[in-house]
Design an enzyme around this catalytic site. Sequence first.
Site, mmCIF file in Angstrom:
data_model
loop_
_atom_site.group_PDB
_atom_site.id
_atom_site.type_symbol
_atom_site.label_atom_id
_atom_site.label_comp_id
_atom_site.label_asym_id
_atom_site.label_seq_id
_atom_site.Cartn_x
_atom_site.Cartn_y
_atom_site.Cartn_z
ATOM 1 N N HIS A 79 28.269 43.836 46.863
ATOM 2 C CA HIS A 79 29.177 44.375 47.884
ATOM 3 C C HIS A 79 30.619 44.441 47.376
ATOM 4 O O HIS A 79 31.350 45.376 47.716
ATOM 5 C CB HIS A 79 29.100 43.559 49.181
ATOM 6 C CG HIS A 79 27.735 43.582 49.802
ATOM 7 N ND1 HIS A 79 27.378 42.745 50.821
ATOM 8 C CD2 HIS A 79 26.649 44.354 49.540
ATOM 9 C CE1 HIS A 79 26.109 42.997 51.154
ATOM 10 N NE2 HIS A 79 25.652 43.957 50.385
ATOM 11 N N HIS A 236 24.110 51.071 54.872
ATOM 12 C CA HIS A 236 24.173 49.898 54.001
ATOM 13 C C HIS A 236 23.409 50.125 52.698
ATOM 14 O O HIS A 236 23.808 49.642 51.637
ATOM 15 C CB HIS A 236 23.675 48.627 54.689
ATOM 16 C CG HIS A 236 23.958 47.427 53.839
ATOM 17 N ND1 HIS A 236 25.202 46.839 53.778
ATOM 18 C CD2 HIS A 236 23.197 46.772 52.924
ATOM 19 C CE1 HIS A 236 25.184 45.864 52.885
ATOM 20 N NE2 HIS A 236 23.972 45.795 52.352
ATOM 21 N N ASP A 240 24.945 49.457 49.029
ATOM 22 C CA ASP A 240 24.296 48.713 47.945
ATOM 23 C C ASP A 240 24.157 49.575 46.687
ATOM 24 O O ASP A 240 24.377 49.100 45.573
ATOM 25 C CB ASP A 240 22.894 48.259 48.378
ATOM 26 C CG ASP A 240 22.920 46.989 49.222
ATOM 27 O OD1 ASP A 240 23.936 46.269 49.205
ATOM 28 O OD2 ASP A 240 21.903 46.734 49.897
ATOM 29 N N HIS A 263 17.749 47.822 45.171
ATOM 30 C CA HIS A 263 18.363 47.323 43.928
ATOM 31 C C HIS A 263 17.423 47.457 42.717
ATOM 32 O O HIS A 263 17.830 47.939 41.674
ATOM 33 C CB HIS A 263 18.744 45.846 44.069
ATOM 34 C CG HIS A 263 19.884 45.615 45.015
ATOM 35 N ND1 HIS A 263 21.118 46.227 44.859
ATOM 36 C CD2 HIS A 263 19.986 44.845 46.112
ATOM 37 C CE1 HIS A 263 21.915 45.819 45.835
ATOM 38 N NE2 HIS A 263 21.264 44.997 46.607
HETATM 39 ZN ZN LIG Z 1 23.708 44.741 50.564
#
Ligand SMILES: [Zn+2]
Length: 295
Positions: A79, A236, A240, A263
């Site tokens: 973040h 969000h 990310d 991710h």
């Molecule tokens: Zn996150």
Amino acid sequence: MYIQQRTLAAPVHFKGTGVHSGKTVDMTVRPAPPNFGIRFRRLDLPGKPLISGHFNRVIDTSLATVIGEDGCIVSTIEHLMASLSGLSIDNAVAELDDYEVPIMDGSASVFTDAIRDAGIAVQDAPRMYFVIESPIELKRDGKAVCIYPGNRRTISATIRFDHPAISEQKYTVELSDGNFAREIGPARTFGFYQELEYLKRYGLGKGGSLDNAVVIGTEGVLNENGLRFPDEFVRHKILDSIGDFALLGMPIMGHIELYKSGHNFNHEFLKEFFKRKKSWRTAPIDAAENRALSG
Ligand SMILES: [Zn+2]
């Protein structure tokens, strides 16, 4: 005149909790010279080691993005990396007195607001970009990350969850004119109640709570004040991903498209990106040709 590199005009300080460690962390983000990049310094270790927030230092992406070098790690950098990238800051050093970046409210807003208040300084060196020359696509197991040529910096994401509180959401943002701070930065991390309970049972997610995540139960969102945007979840995911792509060390000029990625898959894509050296070149960008990006 090329678009120049940027850093913070003054240091900014944060105190918060590590979402996985549950420990209180002090963090100061300081200005850094041109071509320094984004680095993390562990003040609590002998010699105060410095680790680069770069793709080749990533050692784990299963629950958070963790970088490490010579046995020293810094966890949950995504973040803060997203905030710096979203504000077009090229050079900064984040000094911590523990191994995990504080989670704050689970979004990037606390970071972006403080950095904007401190001010941003333009530096005397051109910023280099990855300019996309031909599409790079990675598709596997129903997930996809694709990058296409373009003279704007845009990112689109689609997520699908088999839960009525989320189901399918799609969002596109152009990374210019403060869009990141307004449209993406406030979107919080989210998780399913049962998964969080499971993590806690194994000693993870110790600092996780309704103060720093949107938590979804079988009936819907458990947070008293609900969501910040109806599509906060996909926003969000974009946050990310901006943090993940910031690990490239230079911004991408072109369009990024994400489908059900996270991710782990973003990192698979970054490996592919470096293999596909004919699909991009590195170059500075003329500010007059792209006014929206210089601010
Ligand atoms: Zn996150």
